[in-house]
Scaffold this active site. Structure first.
Site, PDB file in Angstrom:
ATOM      1  N   SER A 198      -3.740 -17.144  24.161  1.00  0.00           N
ATOM      2  CA  SER A 198      -3.105 -15.910  23.705  1.00  0.00           C
ATOM      3  C   SER A 198      -2.851 -15.887  22.207  1.00  0.00           C
ATOM      4  CB  SER A 198      -1.787 -15.690  24.458  1.00  0.00           C
ATOM      5  OG  SER A 198      -2.012 -15.533  25.835  1.00  0.00           O
ATOM      6  N   HIS A 244       2.319 -15.552  20.676  1.00  0.00           N
ATOM      7  CA  HIS A 244       1.732 -14.265  20.307  1.00  0.00           C
ATOM      8  C   HIS A 244       2.077 -13.920  18.857  1.00  0.00           C
ATOM      9  CE1 HIS A 244       1.880 -12.961  24.831  1.00  0.00           C
ATOM     10  NE2 HIS A 244       1.154 -14.054  24.625  1.00  0.00           N
TER      11      HIS A 244
END
Length: 293
Positions: A198, A244
Site C-alpha cells: 500500500s 499510506h
C-alpha cells in the site's frame, strides 16, 4: 479456432487493416484496431485517427508538456512497449502471496518478511536488527483479498506510469515509496506489524496525480480514488494509514524531482536528488531510535 460465424463478422477486423483480426476497440470511436494501430491511452487504447484529433485539440501548454516529456503522455518504453517491471513485481509479489497461503510455511514466510519497528531498534526492543524488512514487507500481504486488490491497483497504475517514466525511474518510485511507508509506520505506530504494497501504491498514485497535473491531464479521477482510499484507512480498523501517508509524501516528492529533472542533461541531478531523498528517509528511520527512546 476461429469459426465461420466469427470470420464473417467484419467488426472483428481492424478498420485500417481488414486482413487482421483483433478484439480491441478504440476507446474514442469504438472501432476495432490491431496492435500496430493501437496507442496506449490513460484507459484503453486509441486509434491513429483519434490520436491525431486529440493532439489537434491540445492546448499550447499541453503540447509543450508532451514535447518536454519526450515521447508523449502515453509513449511506451522498452521493446514491444510492455511494462516489464510491473509484470515482474506482480509475479514476485503474487508468488510470495501464494506461498503465504500454504499451511505452516506461509506463517513462517510472513513472520520473516513483515515489518515492525522492533527490528529497527534492537537497543529498545531486544529483537535482532533486520532493516531489510523495511522493503520486504512490501512483497507480503495479509490474505488473498489484500493481495488481489493491491495487485489489481499495481497493474492498473503500472500500465500508465511505467511507460511514462521508464523502467528505472518507475522501479525507483515503487521501492522508495514503499520504504517511505515503512518508515512512517516505524515513527508513528512503533510496535505495529505491517505487510502489503500500500505504501508503494500510494506513492504511485501521488506521482500520477502530480505528473498528470503537470502535463495538463484531467486528474480528477485519480484525485477522487486517492482521497477515498486514504480515508478508508482511517475508517476501517487494522489498516496502517501511516504507511499510506508515508508512501504518499515520498511518492509526491519523487514526482517533483522527476518533473524538475526531466531533461537529458539533468539525469545526473535526478539520480543525486533521488539518492538524497532515500538517505533522508533512512535518516528518519535511524532518528526514530532517539525519538522513541
Amino acid at each position: 479456432m476461429t469459426n465461420p460465424e466469427f470470420t464473417s463478422n467484419r467488426d472483428n477486423f481492424c478498420y485500417r487493416h481488414p486482413d487482421r483480426q483483433s478484439f480491441v476497440l478504440c476507446q474514442r470511436c469504438m472501432r476495432t484496431i490491431c496492435p500496430e494501430c493501437q496507442t496506449q491511452g490513460p484507459v484503453g487504447v486509441i486509434c491513429p485517427e483519434c490520436m491525431k484529433e486529440q493532439r489537434k485539440a491540445e492546448s499550447p501548454a499541453q503540447r509543450r508538456a508532451r514535447r518536454a516529456w519526450g515521447r508523449g503522455p502515453v509513449a511506451m518504453t522498452g521493446r514491444g512497449g510492455r511494462p516489464v517491471v510491473t509484470y515482474v513485481l506482480l509475479a514476485i509479489t503474487t508468488a510470495i502471496g501464494l506461498l503465504q497461503l500454504l499451511p505452516g510455511v506461509g506463517a513462517q514466510i510472513t513472520s520473516t518478511l513483515l515489518f515492525n519497528a522492533v527490528y529497527l531498534y534492537p537497543d529498545l526492543s531486544g529483537f535482532p536488527f533486520e532493516p531489510w524488512r523495511l522493503l520486504t514487507s512490501v512483497f507480503v500481504h495479509g490474505g488473498i483479498l489484500h493481495l488481489g486488490l493491491n495487485m489489481l491497483a499495481l497493474w492498473m497504475l503500472g500500465q500508465t506510469l511505467e511507460p511514462m517514466l521508464g523502467r528505472g525511474r518507475y522501479l525507483a518510485l515503487y521501492l522508495i515509496s514503499g520504504l517511505g511507508g515503512s518508515v512512517a509506520v516505524a515513527l508513528m505506530a512503533p510496535g505495529t506489524s505491517t505487510v502489503g504494497a500500500s505504501g508503494a501504491l500510494f506513492g504511485m498514485m501521488a506521482a500520477l496525480l502530480i505528473i498528470g497535473r503537470h502535463i495538463g491531464a484531467n486528474v480528477t479521477g485519480i484525485l477522487v480514488v486517492l482521497a477515498i482510499n486514504f480515508a478508508y484507512g482511517f475508517i476501517v480498523s487494522g489498516i496502517a494509514w501511516q504507511a499510506h501517508l508515508g508512501g504518499l509524501i515520498v511518492g509526491a516528492l519523487i514526482a517533483l524531482i522527476y518533473i524538475n529533472t526531466k531533461r537529458r542533461d539533468q539525469r545526473t541531478w535526478q539520480v543525486v536528488l533521488l539518492s538524497v531523498l532515500t538517505v533522508l528517509v533512512l535518516g528518519l528511520a535511524v532518528a526514530g531510535n532517539w525519538i522513541l527512546a
